[in-house]
Design a protein around this motif. Structure first.
Motif, PDB file in Angstrom:
ATOM      1  N   VAL A  74      -0.578   1.538  -6.031  1.00  0.00           N
ATOM      2  CA  VAL A  74      -0.133   2.762  -5.383  1.00  0.00           C
ATOM      3  C   VAL A  74      -0.687   3.906  -6.212  1.00  0.00           C
ATOM      4  O   VAL A  74      -0.354   4.040  -7.390  1.00  0.00           O
ATOM      5  N   VAL A  75      -1.543   4.710  -5.617  1.00  0.00           N
ATOM      6  CA  VAL A  75      -2.162   5.841  -6.311  1.00  0.00           C
ATOM      7  C   VAL A  75      -1.497   7.115  -5.817  1.00  0.00           C
ATOM      8  O   VAL A  75      -1.501   7.396  -4.611  1.00  0.00           O
ATOM      9  N   GLU A  76      -0.912   7.858  -6.743  1.00  0.00           N
ATOM     10  CA  GLU A  76      -0.325   9.142  -6.387  1.00  0.00           C
ATOM     11  C   GLU A  76      -1.300  10.247  -6.772  1.00  0.00           C
ATOM     12  O   GLU A  76      -1.666  10.382  -7.944  1.00  0.00           O
ATOM     13  N   LEU A  77      -1.714  11.017  -5.787  1.00  0.00           N
ATOM     14  CA  LEU A  77      -2.608  12.149  -6.022  1.00  0.00           C
ATOM     15  C   LEU A  77      -1.779  13.349  -6.466  1.00  0.00           C
ATOM     16  O   LEU A  77      -0.769  13.671  -5.838  1.00  0.00           O
ATOM     17  N   GLY A  78      -2.182  13.990  -7.544  1.00  0.00           N
ATOM     18  CA  GLY A  78      -1.454  15.167  -8.031  1.00  0.00           C
ATOM     19  C   GLY A  78      -0.039  14.821  -8.447  1.00  0.00           C
ATOM     20  O   GLY A  78       0.924  15.406  -7.965  1.00  0.00           O
ATOM     21  N   ALA A  79       0.101  13.877  -9.355  1.00  0.00           N
ATOM     22  CA  ALA A  79       1.418  13.349  -9.732  1.00  0.00           C
ATOM     23  C   ALA A  79       2.298  14.361 -10.454  1.00  0.00           C
ATOM     24  O   ALA A  79       3.518  14.193 -10.474  1.00  0.00           O
ATOM     25  N   GLY A  80       1.717  15.392 -11.044  1.00  0.00           N
ATOM     26  CA  GLY A  80       2.515  16.433 -11.679  1.00  0.00           C
ATOM     27  C   GLY A  80       3.472  15.901 -12.726  1.00  0.00           C
ATOM     28  O   GLY A  80       3.071  15.385 -13.761  1.00  0.00           O
ATOM     29  N   PRO A 104       3.297  -9.157  -4.023  1.00  0.00           N
ATOM     30  CA  PRO A 104       2.512  -8.752  -5.196  1.00  0.00           C
ATOM     31  C   PRO A 104       3.245  -7.713  -6.030  1.00  0.00           C
ATOM     32  O   PRO A 104       4.017  -6.913  -5.512  1.00  0.00           O
ATOM     33  N   PRO A 105       2.994  -7.714  -7.332  1.00  0.00           N
ATOM     34  CA  PRO A 105       3.592  -6.682  -8.176  1.00  0.00           C
ATOM     35  C   PRO A 105       2.988  -5.312  -7.854  1.00  0.00           C
ATOM     36  O   PRO A 105       1.793  -5.213  -7.546  1.00  0.00           O
ATOM     37  N   VAL A 106       3.818  -4.295  -7.901  1.00  0.00           N
ATOM     38  CA  VAL A 106       3.355  -2.928  -7.629  1.00  0.00           C
ATOM     39  C   VAL A 106       2.945  -2.285  -8.938  1.00  0.00           C
ATOM     40  O   VAL A 106       3.681  -2.304  -9.921  1.00  0.00           O
ATOM     41  N   ARG A 107       1.727  -1.733  -8.955  1.00  0.00           N
ATOM     42  CA  ARG A 107       1.240  -0.947 -10.102  1.00  0.00           C
ATOM     43  C   ARG A 107       1.013   0.467  -9.600  1.00  0.00           C
ATOM     44  O   ARG A 107       0.248   0.693  -8.675  1.00  0.00           O
ATOM     45  N   PHE A 108       1.699   1.394 -10.213  1.00  0.00           N
ATOM     46  CA  PHE A 108       1.652   2.788  -9.808  1.00  0.00           C
ATOM     47  C   PHE A 108       0.664   3.518 -10.695  1.00  0.00           C
ATOM     48  O   PHE A 108       0.770   3.458 -11.921  1.00  0.00           O
ATOM     49  N   ILE A 109      -0.301   4.211 -10.095  1.00  0.00           N
ATOM     50  CA  ILE A 109      -1.297   4.972 -10.854  1.00  0.00           C
ATOM     51  C   ILE A 109      -1.074   6.453 -10.577  1.00  0.00           C
ATOM     52  O   ILE A 109      -1.210   6.913  -9.444  1.00  0.00           O
ATOM     53  N   LEU A 110      -0.697   7.155 -11.623  1.00  0.00           N
ATOM     54  CA  LEU A 110      -0.483   8.592 -11.521  1.00  0.00           C
ATOM     55  C   LEU A 110      -1.801   9.300 -11.785  1.00  0.00           C
ATOM     56  O   LEU A 110      -2.402   9.096 -12.841  1.00  0.00           O
ATOM     57  N   THR A 111      -2.229  10.109 -10.843  1.00  0.00           N
ATOM     58  CA  THR A 111      -3.451  10.886 -11.048  1.00  0.00           C
ATOM     59  C   THR A 111      -3.108  12.363 -11.025  1.00  0.00           C
ATOM     60  O   THR A 111      -2.157  12.788 -10.382  1.00  0.00           O
ATOM     61  N   ASP A 112      -3.902  13.114 -11.736  1.00  0.00           N
ATOM     62  CA  ASP A 112      -3.747  14.561 -11.723  1.00  0.00           C
ATOM     63  C   ASP A 112      -5.061  15.173 -12.179  1.00  0.00           C
ATOM     64  O   ASP A 112      -5.839  14.534 -12.904  1.00  0.00           O
ATOM     65  N   VAL A 113      -5.288  16.399 -11.765  1.00  0.00           N
ATOM     66  CA  VAL A 113      -6.475  17.124 -12.180  1.00  0.00           C
ATOM     67  C   VAL A 113      -6.264  17.754 -13.555  1.00  0.00           C
ATOM     68  O   VAL A 113      -7.222  18.031 -14.269  1.00  0.00           O
ATOM     69  N   LEU A 167      -4.927  -0.660  -0.768  1.00  0.00           N
ATOM     70  CA  LEU A 167      -4.666   0.434  -1.712  1.00  0.00           C
ATOM     71  C   LEU A 167      -3.755   1.423  -1.000  1.00  0.00           C
ATOM     72  O   LEU A 167      -4.055   1.865   0.105  1.00  0.00           O
ATOM     73  N   VAL A 168      -2.636   1.747  -1.620  1.00  0.00           N
ATOM     74  CA  VAL A 168      -1.698   2.715  -1.074  1.00  0.00           C
ATOM     75  C   VAL A 168      -1.968   4.042  -1.768  1.00  0.00           C
ATOM     76  O   VAL A 168      -2.016   4.094  -2.997  1.00  0.00           O
ATOM     77  N   VAL A 169      -2.150   5.102  -1.000  1.00  0.00           N
ATOM     78  CA  VAL A 169      -2.386   6.433  -1.568  1.00  0.00           C
ATOM     79  C   VAL A 169      -1.285   7.348  -1.086  1.00  0.00           C
ATOM     80  O   VAL A 169      -1.029   7.455   0.114  1.00  0.00           O
ATOM     81  N   VAL A 170      -0.627   8.008  -2.044  1.00  0.00           N
ATOM     82  CA  VAL A 170       0.430   8.961  -1.746  1.00  0.00           C
ATOM     83  C   VAL A 170      -0.085  10.343  -2.117  1.00  0.00           C
ATOM     84  O   VAL A 170      -0.523  10.561  -3.248  1.00  0.00           O
ATOM     85  N   GLY A 171      -0.062  11.237  -1.186  1.00  0.00           N
ATOM     86  CA  GLY A 171      -0.493  12.608  -1.441  1.00  0.00           C
ATOM     87  C   GLY A 171       0.238  13.550  -0.507  1.00  0.00           C
ATOM     88  O   GLY A 171       0.764  13.141   0.523  1.00  0.00           O
ATOM     89  N   TYR A 172       0.302  14.791  -0.883  1.00  0.00           N
ATOM     90  CA  TYR A 172       1.047  15.748  -0.058  1.00  0.00           C
ATOM     91  C   TYR A 172       0.156  16.900   0.318  1.00  0.00           C
ATOM     92  O   TYR A 172      -0.720  17.295  -0.354  1.00  0.00           O
TER      93      TYR A 172
END
Length: 172
Positions: A74-80, A104-113, A167-172
């Motif tokens: 799970v990739v979070e865009l702009g995780a802040g 499957p195990p969930v791996r959370f990837i925090l992304t930010d600029v 791939l799960v992408v979370v963004g707002y």
């Protein structure tokens, strides 16, 4: 179909994009704690629980259509501030206690600029167990970038076309 207008640049090439990026680089995580950036609606427990329900469904689908041993990223865009990830993983844990998925195990990837946001999250005491267990990782990422994700904690590279589950992408 109308032709694109050359005098209207993509948002990622506009002055607004660079101004926003400069703001987050300068403010870092205090932008979220000071109230300068309203984030309650995007990081609330209700939103995290709703996302967790969707991810649980994907975990179930991966039992039949994916690889239940490979991570579901799970990739979070702009995780802040990382509030959403913390709440979402808590909701997943609560669901798992009630009804195990065997998915499957969930791996959370925090992304930010803003690197300062990622470094603040990487140092946050509440996230340490999740980082140590590999459930949360981080990547410096501009939403308009392409190519692999370079994970900061594990050193892993997520390369397009190599994942065995969606791939799960979370963004707002």
């Amino acid at each position: 179909m109308p032709e694109p207008m050359d005098d209207h640049p993509r948002l990622s090439r506009s002055s607004l994009w660079s101004t926003q990026r400069q703001f987050y680089d300068e403010q870092g995580s205090p932008a979220f704690t000071s109230g300068a950036v309203p984030s309650h609606i995007t990081t609330s427990a209700a939103i995290a629980t709703a996302y967790a329900r969707v991810i649980r469904g994907l975990q179930q689908d991966c039992l039949r259509l994916g690889d239940p041993r490979a991570p579901l990223y799970v990739v979070e865009l702009g995780a802040g501030s990382a509030r959403l990830a913390w709440r979402l993983l808590g909701a997943l844990d609560a669901f798992e206690q009630v009804a195990p998925t065997r998915g499957p195990p969930v791996r959370f990837i925090l992304t930010d600029v803003a690197a300062s946001n990622l470094h603040a999250s990487m140092a946050h005491p509440l996230l340490q167990p999740l980082i140590a267990s590999g459930r949360i990782d981080f990547a410096l990422r501009d939403a308009s970038a392409r190519g692999p994700l370079e994970l900061l904690s594990s050193g892993e590279r997520i390369v397009p076309g190599t994942l065995r589950n969606p791939l799960v992408v979370v963004g707002y």
